[in-house]
Write an enzyme that holds these catalytic residues in place. Sequence first.
Site, PDB file in Angstrom:
ATOM      1  N   GLY A   1     -18.264  -6.005  21.774  1.00  0.00           N
ATOM      2  CA  GLY A   1     -19.164  -4.873  21.964  1.00  0.00           C
ATOM      3  C   GLY A   1     -19.855  -4.584  20.655  1.00  0.00           C
ATOM      4  CD  GLU A   2     -22.501  -1.813  16.947  1.00  0.00           C
ATOM      5  OE1 GLU A   2     -22.767  -2.532  15.959  1.00  0.00           O
ATOM      6  OE2 GLU A   2     -21.981  -0.690  16.846  1.00  0.00           O
ATOM      7  CB  SER A   3     -17.418  -3.311  15.214  1.00  0.00           C
ATOM      8  OG  SER A   3     -18.495  -3.628  14.359  1.00  0.00           O
TER       9      SER A   3
ATOM     10  CB  CYS B   1     -16.814 -10.588  19.573  1.00  0.00           C
ATOM     11  SG  CYS B   1     -18.440 -10.820  18.869  1.00  0.00           S
TER      12      CYS B   1
ATOM     13  NE  ARG C   1     -20.873  -5.072  12.335  1.00  0.00           N
ATOM     14  CZ  ARG C   1     -21.647  -4.004  12.530  1.00  0.00           C
ATOM     15  NH1 ARG C   1     -21.877  -3.169  11.556  1.00  0.00           N
ATOM     16  NH2 ARG C   1     -22.192  -3.796  13.707  1.00  0.00           N
TER      17      ARG C   1
ATOM     18  CB  ILE D   1     -22.580 -12.544  22.090  1.00  0.00           C
ATOM     19  CG1 ILE D   1     -22.435 -13.459  23.309  1.00  0.00           C
ATOM     20  CG2 ILE D   1     -23.771 -11.597  22.265  1.00  0.00           C
ATOM     21  CD1 ILE D   1     -21.999 -12.740  24.571  1.00  0.00           C
ATOM     22  NE  ARG D   2     -26.664  -8.487  17.179  1.00  0.00           N
ATOM     23  CZ  ARG D   2     -27.396  -8.698  16.082  1.00  0.00           C
ATOM     24  NH1 ARG D   2     -28.196  -9.735  16.023  1.00  0.00           N
ATOM     25  NH2 ARG D   2     -27.331  -7.892  15.053  1.00  0.00           N
TER      26      ARG D   2
ATOM     27  CG  HIS E   1     -17.490 -12.636  23.790  1.00  0.00           C
ATOM     28  ND1 HIS E   1     -17.175 -11.298  23.889  1.00  0.00           N
ATOM     29  CD2 HIS E   1     -18.461 -12.713  22.866  1.00  0.00           C
ATOM     30  CE1 HIS E   1     -17.932 -10.599  23.067  1.00  0.00           C
ATOM     31  NE2 HIS E   1     -18.724 -11.435  22.435  1.00  0.00           N
TER      32      HIS E   1
ATOM     33  CD  GLU F   1     -14.420 -11.432  26.319  1.00  0.00           C
ATOM     34  OE1 GLU F   1     -13.717 -12.273  25.729  1.00  0.00           O
ATOM     35  OE2 GLU F   1     -15.280 -10.753  25.728  1.00  0.00           O
TER      36      GLU F   1
HETATM   37  N1  LIG Z   1     -20.353  -9.650  20.833  1.00  0.00           N
HETATM   38  C1  LIG Z   1     -19.910  -8.789  19.935  1.00  0.00           C
HETATM   39  O1  LIG Z   1     -18.853  -8.201  20.082  1.00  0.00           O
HETATM   40  C2  LIG Z   1     -20.843  -8.510  18.789  1.00  0.00           C
HETATM   41  C3  LIG Z   1     -20.220  -7.757  17.642  1.00  0.00           C
HETATM   42  C4  LIG Z   1     -21.291  -6.928  16.940  1.00  0.00           C
HETATM   43  N2  LIG Z   1     -22.281  -7.775  16.351  1.00  0.00           N
HETATM   44  C5  LIG Z   1     -20.647  -6.030  15.886  1.00  0.00           C
HETATM   45  O2  LIG Z   1     -20.903  -6.178  14.740  1.00  0.00           O
HETATM   46  O3  LIG Z   1     -19.903  -5.174  16.218  1.00  0.00           O
END
Ligand SMILES: NC(=O)CC[C@H](N)C(=O)O
Length: 200
Positions: free
Chosen positions: A50-52, A82, A111, A139-140, A180, A182
């Site tokens: 997700g987004e940390s 992630c 990150r 993913i990113r 990921h 999952e």
């Molecule tokens: N797919 C992800 O969980 C991306 C992590 C996101 N770029 C972060 O810095 O939190």
Amino acid sequence: MNAAPTVGVFALQGDVREHLAALDRAGVDALPVRRPEELARCHALVLPGGESTTMGKLARIFDLFDPLAERIRGGMPTFGTCAGMIMLAEKIEDGTDGQETFGGLDIVVRRNAFGRQVDSFETELEFSGMDEPVHAVFIRAPWVESAGSGVEVLARVRGGEADGKIVAVRQRNIMATSFHPEMAGDDRVHRSFVEFIAQS
Ligand SMILES: NC(=O)CC[C@H](N)C(=O)O
């Protein structure tokens, strides 16, 4: 442990549903965790992608931050993917100002590490303890910039500019992947976490 363990999924932000489904298929009782009372029922926990930054802030707002950090440091088996890996790192490179993590894992994580070359990609990875390579969705994603001597490396990227970068690790009660599992339709990494819980 005789009965199936209850495995929580941090559910304030991230790809919670995919983890709940993978855990369910792996035969444990999967529970979304938004409140300290729910965390208290868990034997183990998954921190999703997700987004940390948002995860940390929401954990503070919902009074989950300190109990969660305490459980992780107290030895609860924990698996981060992630953004979840970032939340377990002791130190972040390229974090936003004042970004907090739960910590517990003796790594420095970078990150959005692949972002400069390629934002999101899929590849096959040799994964410690698995006979066949794991299909990994990035993913990113972060990578592990450096790891302490107590950290076991489970997978590295092979080929390309990121050749050799660490993307899966384990230390004491903690497992983490940059990618990921999952989302890959392959439950082997979740199953290995369930075995890891049984051994803990
Ligand atoms: N797919 C992800 O969980 C991306 C992590 C996101 N770029 C972060 O810095 O939190």
